[in-house]
Scaffold this active site. Structure first.
Site, mmCIF file in Angstrom:
data_model
loop_
_atom_site.group_PDB
_atom_site.id
_atom_site.type_symbol
_atom_site.label_atom_id
_atom_site.label_comp_id
_atom_site.label_asym_id
_atom_site.label_seq_id
_atom_site.Cartn_x
_atom_site.Cartn_y
_atom_site.Cartn_z
ATOM 1 N N SER A 289 0.850 -1.323 -0.183
ATOM 2 C CA SER A 289 -0.229 0.048 -0.158
ATOM 3 C C SER A 289 0.896 1.264 0.184
ATOM 4 O O SER A 289 1.925 1.351 0.692
ATOM 5 C CB SER A 289 -0.933 -0.035 1.159
ATOM 6 O OG SER A 289 -1.470 1.260 1.535
ATOM 7 N N LYS A 290 0.425 2.230 -0.861
ATOM 8 C CA LYS A 290 1.160 3.500 -0.887
ATOM 9 C C LYS A 290 0.798 4.218 0.188
ATOM 10 O O LYS A 290 1.293 5.642 0.364
ATOM 11 C CB LYS A 290 0.838 4.048 -2.387
ATOM 12 C CG LYS A 290 1.529 3.320 -3.552
ATOM 13 C CD LYS A 290 2.635 4.447 -3.761
ATOM 14 C CE LYS A 290 3.385 3.786 -5.074
ATOM 15 N NZ LYS A 290 3.746 2.602 -5.297
ATOM 16 N N ARG A 291 -0.512 4.140 0.790
ATOM 17 C CA ARG A 291 -0.952 5.038 1.958
ATOM 18 C C ARG A 291 0.278 5.062 3.113
ATOM 19 O O ARG A 291 0.562 4.165 3.735
ATOM 20 C CB ARG A 291 -2.137 4.591 2.422
ATOM 21 C CG ARG A 291 -3.196 4.976 1.630
ATOM 22 C CD ARG A 291 -4.838 4.570 1.985
ATOM 23 N NE ARG A 291 -4.296 2.881 2.376
ATOM 24 C CZ ARG A 291 -5.447 2.313 3.200
ATOM 25 N NH1 ARG A 291 -6.450 3.009 3.522
ATOM 26 N NH2 ARG A 291 -4.999 0.885 3.470
ATOM 27 N N GLN A 292 0.769 6.368 3.242
ATOM 28 C CA GLN A 292 1.929 6.616 4.181
ATOM 29 C C GLN A 292 1.582 5.782 5.465
ATOM 30 O O GLN A 292 2.472 5.323 6.042
ATOM 31 C CB GLN A 292 1.844 8.088 4.252
ATOM 32 C CG GLN A 292 3.048 8.423 5.400
ATOM 33 C CD GLN A 292 3.184 9.931 5.333
ATOM 34 O OE1 GLN A 292 2.910 10.562 4.012
ATOM 35 N NE2 GLN A 292 3.979 10.516 6.224
#
Ligand code: GLU
Length: 489
Positions: free
Chosen positions: A252-255
């Site tokens: 996932s790219k969500r920080q």
């Protein structure tokens, strides 16, 4: 030969879990072989540069206990270790490549490049650069330079058939040279690109093993071309498997889900994170799962790193973190929990109270985040009851009986006399013909508003007589008034 590995992050923001795993594997590999681990900051991409990111990276890695032997903050014999401080070095090596015909100036405008790319793409041909500037004469190059025309420098990829990489993890990997673009090595802003700076630095810093994520595998043939052009020895390469979500997409790219700083803030401990990441792609023959950093230094081996992507499993991370938390030395664990409490909540409790509270929770938590559910009933009033446990325990005649009985019991018994409290409440359960679990359930929900709490007697002592009695009255009133939606959530 001294083994030298490096972690070479770009200061573009937070430290990614994958980045930490790369740092860890590099660190472990060098330590296992009594070598050196180098931290190098790759900040030549000025568009992605984030001020403060380097400092944060250094502090996060240090907090995690991964210590480098040479780096931008401490220096070393082969520094400087920040690429923006090495621009003159790159210029010198770029000139060498131009002089030896391994690189050339390119003056093509962005418009022209766009045009040829679009045309090639329409005609289903390779969109690589068409080498328009490769054949410029010395004189015309000089004229353009003198006139101050903007330029880049490109690497000339030789027309050999294949470039072969013998990767420690993947084994031999072949790349077709004709598919590789004449890579830009010096940008028009005067900064080298990643490829050039990375190879020059790995060579000058005497890196023996380049251990990095699989996303760099496709860049490696360009690096090999550069090593060959300079007539330098090629280091060993090990490309680590990608970290994937459960659906096998890239993690996932969500920080929130990938920033190491967030995990530390969410209450994971460095030991837990490192232990879990060590296992993310690497396995040992006994399938052991608990490792200290110290033990990993001798056991870790690149040979057992898997080729294919590995799935990030948050539940396993929590499990491993729990194991690590429980294995901490007691004083150390207390200290860390206390720090977490002080950092996270505003409260006013005595040292003894905190010690007792920690005693109660330390076996029940897997991350510090779990503390909140146990702690808030001691610092906040009960504004509502959790719906499910309230329906189960705060509803009937026996609930009222348990609460009234306990109020009387509390008034005449010392809260520290757990034996007497236990005996009386068990007797009550027998008389009411219900299980002790039900008695405890009623009291737990009445005293905390929740279905989960620390042990019953711990609750009594830590809340104190007055609050226990107040909350019992509040619960009786709640039951007598029947449910209202605003009272449960
Ligand atoms: N600067 C690159 C990164 O941000 C380093 C890649 C490599 O290790 O060669 O990951």
């Amino acid at each position: 030969m001294t083994i030298r590995t490096r972690f070479a992050p770009s200061p573009t923001g937070y430290l990614h879990l994958g980045g930490l795993r790369t740092a860890l594997y590099n660190y472990l590999y060098s330590k296992k072989h009594s070598g050196k681990f180098i931290l190098r900051i790759e900040d030549t991409d000025r568009n992605r540069f984030v001020p403060g990111a380097e400092e944060q990276l250094i502090s996060t890695l240090s907090n995690l206990g991964i210590q480098w032997d040479e780096g931008p903050d401490m220096g070393g014999q082969l520094g400087p270790y920040r690429q923006s401080d090495r621009l003159d070095i790159y210029k010198k090596y770029i000139n060498k490549l131009i002089d030896s015909d391994n690189a050339y100036y390119c003056f093509c405008s962005t418009e022209r490049l766009k045009e040829i790319r679009e045309k090639a793409s329409k005609e289903k041909r390779s969109t690589n650069y068409d080498r328009h500037c490769l054949t410029l004469s010395k004189e015309s190059i000089q004229k353009k330079l003198d006139a101050g025309e903007r330029y880049v420098v490109r690497l000339k990829i030789p027309d050999t058939e294949n470039i072969v990489l013998d990767d420690i993890i993947h084994g031999p990997v072949k790349f077709k040279a004709e598919l590789i673009d004449d890579q830009i090595i010096l940008k028009s802003d005067g900064y080298p690109t990643y490829h050039l700076a990375n190879v020059v630095d790995d060579h000058l810093m005497q890196i023996t093993h380049v251990i990095r994520g699989d996303e760099w595998l496709s860049s490696t043939p360009k690096h090999i071309v550069l090593y060959n052009a300079f007539k330098w020895e090629i280091p060993e390469f090990a490309h680590l498997p990608l970290i994937l979500n459960a659906d096998r997409s890239k993690l996932s790219k969500r920080q929130n889900d990938v920033a190491v700083e967030n995990y530390l803030e969410k209450g994971f401990i460095p030991e837990g994170l490192l232990n879990y990441l060590a296992l993310l792609g690497w396995s040992n023959k006994d399938d052991m799962e608990f490792f200290t950093l110290e033990s990993l230094k001798s056991i870790f081996d690149l040979k057992n790193v898997s080729k294919s992507g590995c799935i990030f499993d948050p539940r396993k991370l929590i499990h491993i973190n729990g194991l690590q938390l429980r294995s901490l030395d007691e004083a150390d664990r207390k200290n860390r929990i206390q720090n977490y409490l002080e950092k996270t909540f505003i409260f006013n409790k005595s040292g003894d109270w905190i010690n007792n509270f920690i005693q109660e929770i330390q076996e029940r938590i897997k991350t510090f985040n779990d503390i909140s559910v146990f702690f808030t009933p001691f610092i906040e009033k009960i504004e509502f009851y959790e719906k499910k446990p309230a329906k189960k325990f705060l509803h009937s005649t026996f609930s009222i009986k348990v609460l009234n009985f306990t109020a009387d019991l509390i008034k005449k018994t010392k809260l520290s006399d757990h034996t007497e409290l236990d005996r009386s409440l068990r007797e009550l359960a027998e008389n009411l013909e219900i299980s002790f679990g039900k008695v405890a359930g009623v009291l737990r929900v009445a005293l905390t508003g929740r279905g989960v709490s620390i042990g019953l007697f711990g609750l009594f002592s830590l809340l104190g007589k007055d609050i226990v009695l107040d909350r019992i009255s509040q619960a009786i009133e709640f039951i007598n008034n029947d449910y209202e939606e605003k009272d449960v959530k």
